[in-house]
Design a protein around this motif. Structure first.
Motif, PDB file in Angstrom:
ATOM      1  N   ILE A   1      18.958  22.894  23.975  1.00 25.21           N
ATOM      2  CA  ILE A   1      20.111  22.118  23.258  1.00 25.21           C
ATOM      3  C   ILE A   1      21.352  22.993  23.906  1.00 25.21           C
ATOM      4  O   ILE A   1      22.060  23.898  23.920  1.00 25.21           O
ATOM      5  CB  ILE A   1      19.966  23.207  22.024  1.00 25.21           C
ATOM      6  CG1 ILE A   1      18.604  23.575  21.271  1.00 25.21           C
ATOM      7  CG2 ILE A   1      21.083  23.054  20.760  1.00 25.21           C
ATOM      8  CD1 ILE A   1      18.376  24.133  19.957  1.00 25.21           C
ATOM      9  N   VAL A   2      21.886  21.418  24.290  1.00 23.82           N
ATOM     10  CA  VAL A   2      22.663  21.384  24.824  1.00 23.82           C
ATOM     11  C   VAL A   2      24.339  22.011  23.888  1.00 23.82           C
ATOM     12  O   VAL A   2      24.467  20.593  23.001  1.00 23.82           O
ATOM     13  CB  VAL A   2      23.003  20.032  25.895  1.00 23.82           C
ATOM     14  CG1 VAL A   2      24.657  20.217  27.080  1.00 23.82           C
ATOM     15  CG2 VAL A   2      21.893  20.174  26.669  1.00 23.82           C
ATOM     16  N   VAL A   3      25.003  23.220  24.096  1.00 23.98           N
ATOM     17  CA  VAL A   3      26.373  23.646  23.116  1.00 23.98           C
ATOM     18  C   VAL A   3      27.421  22.625  23.151  1.00 23.98           C
ATOM     19  O   VAL A   3      28.388  23.014  24.993  1.00 23.98           O
ATOM     20  CB  VAL A   3      26.238  24.914  22.420  1.00 23.98           C
ATOM     21  CG1 VAL A   3      27.034  25.149  21.480  1.00 23.98           C
ATOM     22  CG2 VAL A   3      25.255  25.948  22.661  1.00 23.98           C
ATOM     23  N   ILE A   4      28.262  21.297  22.716  1.00 26.04           N
ATOM     24  CA  ILE A   4      29.523  21.569  23.465  1.00 26.04           C
ATOM     25  C   ILE A   4      30.519  21.534  22.082  1.00 26.04           C
ATOM     26  O   ILE A   4      30.413  21.212  21.026  1.00 26.04           O
ATOM     27  CB  ILE A   4      29.424  19.552  23.243  1.00 26.04           C
ATOM     28  CG1 ILE A   4      28.319  19.620  24.285  1.00 26.04           C
ATOM     29  CG2 ILE A   4      30.419  18.876  23.927  1.00 26.04           C
ATOM     30  CD1 ILE A   4      27.732  17.853  24.273  1.00 26.04           C
ATOM     31  N   ASP A   5      31.621  22.056  22.673  1.00 29.55           N
ATOM     32  CA  ASP A   5      33.181  21.927  22.119  1.00 29.55           C
ATOM     33  C   ASP A   5      33.546  20.377  21.918  1.00 29.55           C
ATOM     34  O   ASP A   5      33.723  20.174  22.584  1.00 29.55           O
ATOM     35  CB  ASP A   5      33.241  23.058  22.589  1.00 29.55           C
ATOM     36  CG  ASP A   5      35.459  23.113  22.614  1.00 29.55           C
ATOM     37  OD1 ASP A   5      34.952  21.637  21.374  1.00 29.55           O
ATOM     38  OD2 ASP A   5      36.003  23.462  22.760  1.00 29.55           O
ATOM     39  N   SER A   6      32.975  20.281  20.364  1.00 30.91           N
ATOM     40  CA  SER A   6      33.670  19.084  19.927  1.00 30.91           C
ATOM     41  C   SER A   6      34.972  18.646  20.650  1.00 30.91           C
ATOM     42  O   SER A   6      35.115  17.401  20.483  1.00 30.91           O
ATOM     43  CB  SER A   6      33.587  19.235  18.607  1.00 30.91           C
ATOM     44  OG  SER A   6      31.917  19.318  18.063  1.00 30.91           O
ATOM     45  N   THR A   7      35.920  19.613  20.592  1.00 27.59           N
ATOM     46  CA  THR A   7      37.456  19.095  21.540  1.00 27.59           C
ATOM     47  C   THR A   7      36.698  18.488  22.785  1.00 27.59           C
ATOM     48  O   THR A   7      38.709  18.197  23.283  1.00 27.59           O
ATOM     49  CB  THR A   7      38.253  20.839  21.273  1.00 27.59           C
ATOM     50  OG1 THR A   7      38.172  21.894  22.023  1.00 27.59           O
ATOM     51  CG2 THR A   7      38.619  20.440  19.133  1.00 27.59           C
ATOM     52  N   LYS A   8      36.212  19.089  23.629  1.00 29.55           N
ATOM     53  CA  LYS A   8      35.875  18.766  24.989  1.00 29.55           C
ATOM     54  C   LYS A   8      34.225  17.767  25.003  1.00 29.55           C
ATOM     55  O   LYS A   8      34.064  18.743  25.766  1.00 29.55           O
ATOM     56  CB  LYS A   8      36.134  19.642  25.444  1.00 29.55           C
ATOM     57  CG  LYS A   8      37.240  20.806  25.381  1.00 29.55           C
ATOM     58  CD  LYS A   8      37.369  21.998  25.842  1.00 29.55           C
ATOM     59  CE  LYS A   8      38.497  22.927  26.049  1.00 29.55           C
ATOM     60  NZ  LYS A   8      37.941  24.184  25.168  1.00 29.55           N
ATOM     61  N   VAL A   9      34.686  16.491  24.561  1.00 30.75           N
ATOM     62  CA  VAL A   9      33.503  15.993  24.099  1.00 30.75           C
ATOM     63  C   VAL A   9      33.155  15.777  26.066  1.00 30.75           C
ATOM     64  O   VAL A   9      31.456  16.160  26.479  1.00 30.75           O
ATOM     65  CB  VAL A   9      33.339  14.853  23.596  1.00 30.75           C
ATOM     66  CG1 VAL A   9      31.917  14.098  23.494  1.00 30.75           C
ATOM     67  CG2 VAL A   9      33.591  15.386  22.011  1.00 30.75           C
ATOM     68  N   GLU A  10      34.078  15.318  26.532  1.00 30.78           N
ATOM     69  CA  GLU A  10      33.245  14.335  27.723  1.00 30.78           C
ATOM     70  C   GLU A  10      32.969  15.791  28.598  1.00 30.78           C
ATOM     71  O   GLU A  10      31.642  15.503  29.308  1.00 30.78           O
ATOM     72  CB  GLU A  10      34.634  14.320  29.005  1.00 30.78           C
ATOM     73  CG  GLU A  10      35.080  12.702  27.797  1.00 30.78           C
ATOM     74  CD  GLU A  10      36.424  12.637  26.255  1.00 30.78           C
ATOM     75  OE1 GLU A  10      36.069  14.149  26.413  1.00 30.78           O
ATOM     76  OE2 GLU A  10      36.991  12.109  26.748  1.00 30.78           O
ATOM     77  N   ARG A  11      33.598  16.514  28.936  1.00 33.43           N
ATOM     78  CA  ARG A  11      32.753  17.684  29.448  1.00 33.43           C
ATOM     79  C   ARG A  11      31.185  18.076  29.672  1.00 33.43           C
ATOM     80  O   ARG A  11      30.786  18.400  30.421  1.00 33.43           O
ATOM     81  CB  ARG A  11      33.972  19.101  30.325  1.00 33.43           C
ATOM     82  CG  ARG A  11      34.425  19.461  29.132  1.00 33.43           C
ATOM     83  CD  ARG A  11      35.065  21.015  29.371  1.00 33.43           C
ATOM     84  NE  ARG A  11      36.425  21.187  29.296  1.00 33.43           N
ATOM     85  CZ  ARG A  11      36.642  21.908  29.774  1.00 33.43           C
ATOM     86  NH1 ARG A  11      36.296  23.103  29.315  1.00 33.43           N
ATOM     87  NH2 ARG A  11      37.846  22.561  30.014  1.00 33.43           N
ATOM     88  N   GLY A  12      31.306  18.340  28.013  1.00 35.03           N
ATOM     89  CA  GLY A  12      30.455  19.025  27.864  1.00 35.03           C
ATOM     90  C   GLY A  12      29.779  18.283  27.967  1.00 35.03           C
ATOM     91  O   GLY A  12      27.811  18.682  28.266  1.00 35.03           O
ATOM     92  N   LEU A  13      29.499  16.879  27.739  1.00 35.01           N
ATOM     93  CA  LEU A  13      28.329  15.089  28.490  1.00 35.01           C
ATOM     94  C   LEU A  13      27.963  15.492  29.729  1.00 35.01           C
ATOM     95  O   LEU A  13      26.974  15.346  29.982  1.00 35.01           O
ATOM     96  CB  LEU A  13      29.160  14.451  27.659  1.00 35.01           C
ATOM     97  CG  LEU A  13      28.665  14.077  25.968  1.00 35.01           C
ATOM     98  CD1 LEU A  13      29.906  12.739  25.603  1.00 35.01           C
ATOM     99  CD2 LEU A  13      27.648  13.417  25.699  1.00 35.01           C
ATOM    100  N   TYR A  14      28.773  15.971  30.542  1.00 30.96           N
ATOM    101  CA  TYR A  14      28.371  15.896  32.523  1.00 30.96           C
ATOM    102  C   TYR A  14      27.413  16.671  31.791  1.00 30.96           C
ATOM    103  O   TYR A  14      26.721  16.359  33.093  1.00 30.96           O
ATOM    104  CB  TYR A  14      29.898  16.316  33.152  1.00 30.96           C
ATOM    105  CG  TYR A  14      29.894  16.859  34.104  1.00 30.96           C
ATOM    106  CD1 TYR A  14      30.150  15.264  34.758  1.00 30.96           C
ATOM    107  CD2 TYR A  14      29.348  17.328  34.657  1.00 30.96           C
ATOM    108  CE1 TYR A  14      30.034  15.207  35.747  1.00 30.96           C
ATOM    109  CE2 TYR A  14      28.687  17.367  36.681  1.00 30.96           C
ATOM    110  CZ  TYR A  14      29.076  16.018  37.019  1.00 30.96           C
ATOM    111  OH  TYR A  14      28.948  15.661  37.811  1.00 30.96           O
TER     112      TYR A  14
END
Lengths: 408, 174
Positions: free
Chosen positions: B83-96
């Motif tokens: 489960i990749v947890v991403i900060d929704s306000t920083k989507v791009e780097r989370g997607l990386y």
């Protein structure tokens, strides 16, 4: 696998298709968040925060310890158990109850008197107050802001701003402090930080006892310890090979801590205190009393007398608290109260207790973490060497200062 | 079956972990709170899953001891669900990071956490389209309040692998 450039290109395009940014509005929160990292406003803010929290710690711990536990233990529990416990004069009485004539719970030195009093009456309120503060610092998102502010200062000793996080956690307890050095990048930084923390940063339990026992000397002791942190940090930075890289960190938005999370964390800490700390405090009292009865303490005190009185300028009896200090620093400071000495000697003794050796829990954590940062032997050898040097130099220097001031 | 919670520091992995397992591990608002991994268990659709809260990591190239712990855990487990947890306000780097994990062939489920923060910033994320393009489930959550966690749990069994070649083509043709 994609190469980073292509990965970014794809993500860029994907985000352009799926994410739409709204206008960024400034709110009171975001303005405040901005002000806390700008040096001109941030430094006064930081001082106010630290002062406010300190005031809270002092008031909270003082209220419960002096207002409630001291009268409870001194007026009721101590006289009752001194009379009710059978076998007065026996070794069992000595270990469990201590001095039958003592009129205050610090000085009775029995497991059921001083041991229980120090653990429940003094350290527990301090732990609760301290963790409440640390939790609020953690959950509000203020810690990384503090890190940004102190970055320049810590660079002078080869660390960077984020090293303030292990420092603050260590003020609660050195064990999680040492563990949190994992977020530092190089072995050099980790090694330096583990040593500096375990030697110079007193834990919340010790602070609690200091505050209750010697509030008038508290400031001097803290300044001397913090000065040691920076002096030896500066020296270690020059001696230890390795890099001290710059960091780039995220500063999260300020958030209002939730009651649920704060109370949950507090509960975990208090539970940990009951299961891990209290047994060690009681064990420490028992062990020292046993060593007294066996004559070990007086033998050690006599053989170490030249070092204690000559080099450090403290009474030889201090050896007993120092032994207790292997188990718990808070207990060690508490045991100083039964020794007759001058104010300056008391300051010196507390400093020596803080720096002479980490408590056993911290020590085992250093061994455990040492495995991941350059090998146990290297870390342990380095730590012990640094430790001995620090104790002799920093402890001796304080004695010298005392002589020069004419108070030692 | 093992589920790994991975993501950047301070995106709320520990909060998600506590929600999923009922555990009490430390959650704080600063990067680097979790420096060691914690395991817990959860029953999802009648099956027991081991869940691991992995220290925060920016990419699959470790830069400190805590990140090394994270990547060792990823390498150690046999075919885990990530489960990749991403900060929704920083989507791009989370997607990386999510891309890096997907490229390694893991089954992935994306958790867009701190969804309330994104709403506060008038940030609009087209979850359906993101899901369609990536080929893995994407679930918005607010872990500290528990919002969206049940949807996250429902989607665990549908975590899936993505063919990177196909994904590249899909995005290029957008």
């Amino acid at each position: 696998m994609l190469d980073p450039e292509e990965r970014w290109r794809l993500i860029d395009k994907l985000a352009r298709e799926t994410v739409e940014y709204g206008a960024d509005r400034s709110t009171i929160g975001s303005v405040l968040a901005e002000l806390t990292v700008k040096p001109l406003t941030g430094i006064p803010f930081a001082l106010a925060v630290l002062y406010g929290f300190w005031g809270f710690f002092d008031a909270f711990a003082g209220f419960f310890t002096d207002g409630f536990f001291v009268p409870l233990f001194d007026d009721h529990w101590l006289p009752w158990i001194q009379n009710a416990f059978p076998l007065k004069g026996s070794w069992l009485y000595y270990i469990l109850v201590g001095d039958p004539e003592a009129v205050n719970s610090f000085e009775a030195l029995g497991m059921l008197t001083s041991g229980v009093f120090v653990a429940i009456g003094v350290v527990l309120p301090a732990i609760v107050a301290f963790y409440l503060i640390i939790t609020i610092l953690e959950d509000s998102g203020y810690m990384p802001r503090l890190a940004v502010l102190v970055d320049t200062v810590l660079h002078k000793i080869g660390l960077h701003g984020f090293a303030v996080v292990p420092m603050i956690l260590s003020l609660g307890c050195n064990v999680p402090g040492v563990a949190s050095t994992r977020t530092l990048e190089t072995k050099k930084q980790r090694f330096m930080m583990m040593i500096l923390l375990s030697v110079f940063i007193p834990c919340g339990a010790q602070l609690g006892v200091m505050l209750s026992l010697i509030p008038e000397f508290f400031g001097y002791i803290m300044i001397y310890l913090l000065a040691g942190f920076f002096v030896f940090g500066w020296i270690l930075n020059r001696l230890i090979p390795g890099r001290s890289p710059e960091i780039i960190t995220d500063v999260p938005p300020l958030r209002i801590p939730t009651f649920k999370n704060v109370s949950r964390k507090l509960w975990v800490k208090v539970k940990g205190f009951f299961t891990n700390a209290i047994p060690f405090v009681l064990l420490g009292v028992g062990l020292v009393n046993l060593l007294y009865l066996g004559g070990v303490i007086s033998w050690l005190a006599n053989s170490l007398e030249p070092l204690f009185t000559g080099w450090f300028g403290i009474p030889k009896e201090t050896v007993a608290p120092l032994i207790a200090g292997f188990l718990r620093k808070d207990l060690a400071v508490a045991q100083l109260s039964a020794i007759d000495m001058s104010g300056f000697q008391l300051i010196t003794s507390v400093v020596i207790i803080s720096i002479y050796f980490p408590c056993i829990a911290t020590f085992s954590m250093i061994i455990k973490e040492g495995r991941n940062s350059g090998g146990v032997i290297k870390v342990l050898g380095g730590s012990l060497l640094t430790l001995i040097t620090v104790v002799f130099l920093w402890g001796g220097l304080l004695h010298l200062i005392g002589i020069l001031l004419g108070v030692a | 079956m093992t589920i790994l919670l991975m993501g950047h520091p301070n995106v709320g992995k520990s909060a998600v972990f506590n929600r999923l397992t009922g555990a009490n591990i430390t959650e704080s608002n600063y990067p680097g709170t979790t420096v060691d991994f914690t395991e817990g268990y959860a029953f999802i659709e009648g099956e027991e899953y081991k869940i691991i809260d992995v220290p925060g990591t920016f990419s699959t190239e470790p830069k400190d001891e805590a990140e090394k712990v994270a990547l060792d855990i990823l390498a150690e487990h046999d075919d885990p669900i990530v489960i990749v947890v991403i900060d929704s306000t920083k989507v791009e780097r989370g997607l990386y990071l999510a891309f890096e994990v997907m490229e390694r062939g893991y089954r992935v489920l994306i958790d867009l956490n701190m969804w309330d923060d994104a709403e506060k910033h008038d940030l609009e994320i087209d979850v359906c389209q993101l899901e369609k393009i990536l080929g893995v489930p994407v679930v918005p959550t607010v872990a500290i309040s528990g919002k969206g966690i049940s949807t996250l749990v429902e989607n665990v069994p549908s975590a899936s692998r993505t063919d990177i070649g196909e994904l590249r083509e899909k995005i290029t043709n957008l």
